[in-house]
Design a protein around this motif. Structure first.
Motif, mmCIF file in Angstrom:
data_model
loop_
_atom_site.group_PDB
_atom_site.id
_atom_site.type_symbol
_atom_site.label_atom_id
_atom_site.label_comp_id
_atom_site.label_asym_id
_atom_site.label_seq_id
_atom_site.Cartn_x
_atom_site.Cartn_y
_atom_site.Cartn_z
ATOM 1 N N SER A 18 0.738 -1.232 0.015
ATOM 2 C CA SER A 18 0.001 -0.049 -0.077
ATOM 3 C C SER A 18 0.814 1.107 0.268
ATOM 4 O O SER A 18 0.445 2.122 -0.694
ATOM 5 C CB SER A 18 -0.838 0.011 1.139
ATOM 6 O OG SER A 18 -1.973 -0.993 1.117
ATOM 7 N N GLY B 89 -9.296 -4.102 -9.297
ATOM 8 C CA GLY B 89 -8.608 -3.253 -8.430
ATOM 9 C C GLY B 89 -9.233 -2.237 -7.337
ATOM 10 O O GLY B 89 -10.153 -2.733 -6.645
ATOM 11 N N ARG C 190 -4.291 -1.787 5.734
ATOM 12 C CA ARG C 190 -4.621 -1.690 4.292
ATOM 13 C C ARG C 190 -5.585 -0.802 3.868
ATOM 14 O O ARG C 190 -5.595 -0.047 2.870
ATOM 15 C CB ARG C 190 -4.198 -2.944 3.672
ATOM 16 C CG ARG C 190 -2.988 -3.247 3.449
ATOM 17 C CD ARG C 190 -2.639 -4.545 3.013
ATOM 18 N NE ARG C 190 -3.228 -4.678 1.534
ATOM 19 C CZ ARG C 190 -3.460 -5.759 1.043
ATOM 20 N NH1 ARG C 190 -3.314 -7.082 1.618
ATOM 21 N NH2 ARG C 190 -3.889 -5.884 -0.292
HETATM 22 O O1 DC Z 1 -5.688 -6.274 -4.551
HETATM 23 P P1 DC Z 1 -4.446 -6.523 -3.766
HETATM 24 O O2 DC Z 1 -4.688 -6.759 -2.445
HETATM 25 O O3 DC Z 1 -3.677 -7.523 -4.396
HETATM 26 O O4 DC Z 1 -3.782 -5.241 -4.126
HETATM 27 C C1 DC Z 1 -2.537 -4.901 -3.513
HETATM 28 C C2 DC Z 1 -2.242 -3.344 -3.162
HETATM 29 O O5 DC Z 1 -2.082 -2.571 -4.340
HETATM 30 C C3 DC Z 1 -3.340 -2.829 -2.293
HETATM 31 O O6 DC Z 1 -3.061 -2.597 -1.035
HETATM 32 C C4 DC Z 1 -3.599 -1.385 -3.137
HETATM 33 C C5 DC Z 1 -3.144 -1.335 -4.275
HETATM 34 N N1 DC Z 1 -3.745 -1.419 -5.466
HETATM 35 C C6 DC Z 1 -4.006 -0.214 -5.806
HETATM 36 O O7 DC Z 1 -3.610 0.752 -5.277
HETATM 37 N N2 DC Z 1 -4.786 0.205 -7.075
HETATM 38 C C7 DC Z 1 -5.394 -0.828 -7.771
HETATM 39 N N3 DC Z 1 -6.021 -0.608 -8.915
HETATM 40 C C8 DC Z 1 -5.156 -2.183 -7.188
HETATM 41 C C9 DC Z 1 -4.199 -2.440 -6.078
#
Ligand code: DC
Length: 241
Positions: free
Chosen positions: A103, A132, A183
């Protein structure tokens, strides 16, 4: 007509990747989990010993690394394969250390710009499901369908615990809950592209639902979108003349 571009956003552990991959599979669409891209850049940073708060160095790194996400190349339960400069990092990006710092890396504006550019380029190719945090709000504001998939933090911690256990890792649920809350906070409070539902997103709450049930909810939303966008019964032309 079935929506061509489907954006699925939501907090960590809401089931976006699982549901998104299944929706894409059923529709025969391309699937892109954008979180995996941020994770791959984070892994590259960690391996090079870059401080996750060092924006300028991360900016340089995001320009240098090549992240590719494609169909699974190994049958080991993965939904897709992630390559970092040609190396298979599909599982390495799921390690707790990456969970802990991703993050921070994802809040660096240029890291986001570099990723968003690639995400939009992929969307140009046609039908896809992209998941996302900012897909409906920033990456594809004109997506044909936007879903915001969510669940309570307690439910998400429980799922995460079960998912890890299935991979042979045991972590206390309370610890996972604290990580999820942290997070959520970092993702929602950052200045650039914070996690939030787009105004035109349809919220799908998945507390207490199995993957199959959550999937059916999303398909119900999709079917409704189909009906809304279908042609008027006798065409608009006649009524205008
Ligand atoms: O969905 P995930 O847990 O795999 O995502 C990992 C990190 O990436 C999450 O903490 C926030 C970031 N993220 C983001 O900022 N924008 C996105 N489109 C996807 C994920």
């Amino acid at each position: 007509m079935t929506p061509r571009t489907i954006a699925i956003d939501g907090p960590a552990g809401a089931g976006k990747s699982t549901i998104g991959a299944l929706v894409a599979e059923r529709l025969g669409y391309l699937f892109l989990d954008t979180g995996a891209m941020y994770r791959a850049v984070t892994l590259a940073a960690q391996r090079r010993g870059i401080d996750p708060d060092d924006g300028p160095t991360l900016t340089k790194l995001a320009r240098e690394v090549r992240v590719n996400i494609g169909p699974p190349t190994v049958r080991d339960g993965r939904a897709y394969t992630v390559l970092l400069d040609g190396e298979d990092v599909t599982w390495a990006i799921r390690e707790p250390e990456i969970d802990r710092i991703v993050s921070q890396v994802a809040r660096v504006p240029y890291v986001r710009d570099a990723m968003v550019e690639q995400q939009r380029a992929l969307a140009e190719r046609g039908r896809l499901v992209m998941v996302g945090r900012d897909i409906g709000t920033v990456v594809l504001p004109k997506a044909d369908l936007k879903v915001f998939l969510t669940a309570s933090a307690a439910e998400r911690a429980k799922r995460r615990e079960e998912e890890l256990r299935a991979r042979g890792q045991v972590r206390p649920r309370q610890e996972l809950l604290q990580e999820i809350l942290r997070r959520d906070r970092l993702d929602s409070e950052r200045a650039v592209a914070p996690l939030r539902a787009a105004d035109d997103a349809i919220i799908v709450q998945t507390d207490g639902l199995s993957v199959g049930q959550a999937l059916e909810r999303v398909f119900a939303v999709l079917t409704r979108a189909d009906a809304r966008e279908g042609p008027a019964p006798h065409g608009g032309q006649a009524s205008r003349s």
